[in-house]
Design a protein around this motif. Structure first.
Motif, PDB file in Angstrom:
ATOM      1  N   VAL A 114       0.841  -1.202   0.000  1.00  0.00           N
ATOM      2  CA  VAL A 114       0.000   0.000   0.000  1.00  0.00           C
ATOM      3  C   VAL A 114       0.873   1.249   0.000  1.00  0.00           C
ATOM      4  O   VAL A 114       0.582   2.230  -0.706  1.00  0.00           O
ATOM      5  CB  VAL A 114      -0.956  -0.002   1.210  1.00  0.00           C
ATOM      6  CG1 VAL A 114      -1.721   1.319   1.286  1.00  0.00           C
ATOM      7  CG2 VAL A 114      -1.943  -1.164   1.119  1.00  0.00           C
ATOM      8  N   THR A 115       1.963   1.222   0.769  1.00  0.00           N
ATOM      9  CA  THR A 115       2.878   2.367   0.810  1.00  0.00           C
ATOM     10  C   THR A 115       3.463   2.655  -0.569  1.00  0.00           C
ATOM     11  O   THR A 115       3.498   3.811  -1.020  1.00  0.00           O
ATOM     12  CB  THR A 115       4.014   2.101   1.816  1.00  0.00           C
ATOM     13  OG1 THR A 115       3.456   1.905   3.126  1.00  0.00           O
ATOM     14  CG2 THR A 115       4.992   3.268   1.859  1.00  0.00           C
ATOM     15  N   ALA A 160      -0.650   4.797   4.513  1.00  0.00           N
ATOM     16  CA  ALA A 160      -0.941   3.362   4.442  1.00  0.00           C
ATOM     17  C   ALA A 160      -1.556   2.875   5.753  1.00  0.00           C
ATOM     18  O   ALA A 160      -2.468   2.039   5.758  1.00  0.00           O
ATOM     19  CB  ALA A 160       0.337   2.573   4.136  1.00  0.00           C
TER      20      ALA A 160
END
Length: 216
Positions: free
Chosen positions: A144-145, A166
């Motif tokens: 996600v980051t 995130a």
């Protein structure tokens, strides 16, 4: 002449199903009694096997819990990793797909029970915390980051901190579970995980909207 017994396929299927039967028995006991108060003997009895049969598939109680994570929760993180890896573009559609998949998975009582066992036991059991971090968080959070970082670099979303954002992506879902399953504070109508996620996406996407440079 074929001398094989017609019952052999049934027994082969039975043997292949044993790990899942052990996991099902363990999950019911972990939910009823708690992970710490459940023994391998009790799991074996609930599954209808000998203790030795259980050890053929799982070396310890912790290995059984790891099996539950791999069966129910890890696929969510794996799917997110595969979808997000090397993606380029506006991250919002991918985030929506990920969070909606989480909502669908957590609507299932068995999946939700595994997550709650981890959340309840991890603070007092570093090994459990480590296995969940390795199997799930260690893949999902970096994915996600990276997705958010490329979105910032490409100008698709505003210049936020990808790592902290995130956490903001996943945090409301975990917080909702804790409120509902630990503190028994639930929205009218029950868990409503799908509604929670849709509401979260509305707020999240508004916050990620690119800064056009105009007045606030």
């Amino acid at each position: 002449m074929n001398t094989k017994s017609p019952t052999e396929p049934k027994f082969r299927r039975r043997a292949e199903a044993r790990p899942d039967e052990v996991l099902d028995a363990a999950l019911s006991l972990f939910t009823e009694k708690g992970y710490a108060r459940t023994t391998v003997d009790q799991v074996a009895k609930r599954a209808g096997f000998s203790k030795g049969t259980v050890y053929l598939y799982f070396a310890s109680k912790e290995a059984i819990l790891e099996g539950l994570v791999q069966r129910t929760v890890e696929p969510i993180a794996e799917a997110a990793f595969e979808t997000m890896t090397d993606y380029r573009g506006d991250p919002r559609p991918v985030l929506a797909q990920f969070l909606r998949a989480m909502a669908q998975a957590l609507a299932d009582s068995k999946t939700r029970a595994v997550v709650m066992i981890i959340l309840q036991e991890a603070p007092a059991a570093p090994n459990i915390s480590a296995l969940f971090r390795k199997a799930v968080l260690g893949r999902a959070l970096p994915a996600v980051t990276a997705l958010l970082a490329q979105g910032v670099a490409g100008g698709h979303i505003r210049a936020i901190d990808p790592e902290l954002t995130a956490r903001s992506v996943l945090g409301p879902v975990i917080g909702h579970l804790l409120l509902s399953e630990i503190f028994r504070i639930r929205p009218e109508g029950g868990l409503q995980m799908d509604r929670l996620v849709e509401n979260h996406l509305t707020l999240l996407f508004a916050g990620l909207e690119p800064d056009t440079g105009g007045a606030p």
